[in-house]
Design a protein around this motif. Structure first.
Motif, PDB file in Angstrom:
ATOM      1  N   MET A 295       0.844  -1.189   0.000  1.00  0.00           N
ATOM      2  CA  MET A 295       0.000   0.000   0.000  1.00  0.00           C
ATOM      3  C   MET A 295       0.880   1.240   0.000  1.00  0.00           C
ATOM      4  O   MET A 295       1.845   1.325   0.734  1.00  0.00           O
ATOM      5  N   SER A 296       0.527   2.201  -0.827  1.00  0.00           N
ATOM      6  CA  SER A 296       1.296   3.433  -0.901  1.00  0.00           C
ATOM      7  C   SER A 296       0.619   4.500  -0.041  1.00  0.00           C
ATOM      8  O   SER A 296      -0.245   5.226  -0.501  1.00  0.00           O
ATOM      9  N   THR A 297       1.016   4.518   1.231  1.00  0.00           N
ATOM     10  CA  THR A 297       0.456   5.496   2.166  1.00  0.00           C
ATOM     11  C   THR A 297       1.589   6.109   2.976  1.00  0.00           C
ATOM     12  O   THR A 297       2.699   5.601   2.992  1.00  0.00           O
ATOM     13  N   LYS A 298       1.259   7.228   3.628  1.00  0.00           N
ATOM     14  CA  LYS A 298       2.184   7.817   4.585  1.00  0.00           C
ATOM     15  C   LYS A 298       1.394   8.159   5.843  1.00  0.00           C
ATOM     16  O   LYS A 298       0.168   8.226   5.823  1.00  0.00           O
ATOM     17  N   VAL A 299       2.085   8.362   6.946  1.00  0.00           N
ATOM     18  CA  VAL A 299       1.438   8.607   8.228  1.00  0.00           C
ATOM     19  C   VAL A 299       1.593  10.080   8.606  1.00  0.00           C
ATOM     20  O   VAL A 299       2.693  10.630   8.543  1.00  0.00           O
ATOM     21  N   VAL A 300       0.457  10.725   8.969  1.00  0.00           N
ATOM     22  CA  VAL A 300       0.466  12.117   9.403  1.00  0.00           C
ATOM     23  C   VAL A 300      -0.381  12.240  10.664  1.00  0.00           C
ATOM     24  O   VAL A 300      -1.083  11.300  11.045  1.00  0.00           O
ATOM     25  N   GLU A 301      -0.315  13.402  11.308  1.00  0.00           N
ATOM     26  CA  GLU A 301      -1.164  13.657  12.473  1.00  0.00           C
ATOM     27  C   GLU A 301      -2.529  14.153  12.013  1.00  0.00           C
ATOM     28  O   GLU A 301      -2.644  14.821  10.984  1.00  0.00           O
ATOM     29  N   VAL A 302      -3.567  13.847  12.789  1.00  0.00           N
ATOM     30  CA  VAL A 302      -4.935  14.220  12.448  1.00  0.00           C
ATOM     31  C   VAL A 302      -5.078  15.737  12.311  1.00  0.00           C
ATOM     32  O   VAL A 302      -5.813  16.216  11.450  1.00  0.00           O
ATOM     33  N   LYS A 303      -4.343  16.516  13.123  1.00  0.00           N
ATOM     34  CA  LYS A 303      -4.491  17.978  13.075  1.00  0.00           C
ATOM     35  C   LYS A 303      -4.004  18.589  11.767  1.00  0.00           C
ATOM     36  O   LYS A 303      -4.343  19.723  11.454  1.00  0.00           O
ATOM     37  N   THR A 304      -3.238  17.855  10.945  1.00  0.00           N
ATOM     38  CA  THR A 304      -2.750  18.385   9.670  1.00  0.00           C
ATOM     39  C   THR A 304      -3.722  18.144   8.518  1.00  0.00           C
ATOM     40  O   THR A 304      -3.499  18.645   7.417  1.00  0.00           O
ATOM     41  N   LEU A 305      -4.809  17.403   8.749  1.00  0.00           N
ATOM     42  CA  LEU A 305      -5.765  17.108   7.685  1.00  0.00           C
ATOM     43  C   LEU A 305      -6.580  18.348   7.328  1.00  0.00           C
ATOM     44  O   LEU A 305      -6.863  19.175   8.183  1.00  0.00           O
TER      45      LEU A 305
END
Length: 130
Positions: free
Chosen positions: A1-11
């Motif tokens: 899977m081509s994903t990356k991890v970010v924090e919810v507040k950056t959405l």
């Protein structure tokens, strides 16, 4: 899977997020202020890109979440086959079939250039160019 991890507040609204294993487009975000003993929470409403299902998520704003890597590409229409269309990528010359979205069904013609996206191994026709 081509994903990356970010924090919810950056959405942000209009961006993409992985909910229930599906790439989804964010349509609404609400954040609650932190309470006396709790962290601020975010409620994210999104609609699946490929299945059009509505999904919700409630998490603390500092929690981590997966975001799909969306690849926007250009293709040429080779053939119209009922509810599907055969496309050829203009960079790799790969041919493949995708379903025709309802809003593009009567506007699509053979030989036209179209834009499509690739996310998490799935492809979807997005728009007609020109």
């Amino acid at each position: 899977m081509s994903t990356k991890v970010v924090e919810v507040k950056t959405l942000k609204v209009g961006k993409y997020v992985v909910l229930d294993g599906e790439a989804s487009k964010i349509v609404n975000i609400q954040t609650s202020s932190p309470g006396k003993h709790g962290a601020a929470k975010a409620r994210v409403d999104a609609i699946g890109i490929f299945d059009n299902q509505k999904r919700n998520l409630v998490k603390p704003v500092d929690a981590k979440i997966e975001v799909p890597i969306i690849d926007k590409r250009t293709a040429q229409v080779l053939a119209l086959m009922g509810s599907d269309v055969q496309l050829m990528d203009l960079e790799t010359y790969e041919t493949f079939e995708v379903p025709i979205p309802d809003d593009l069904r009567d506007k699509l013609v053979e030989g036209a250039e179209v834009g499509y996206i690739v996310a998490m191994g799935n492809k979807k026709l997005m728009r007609i160019k020109g």
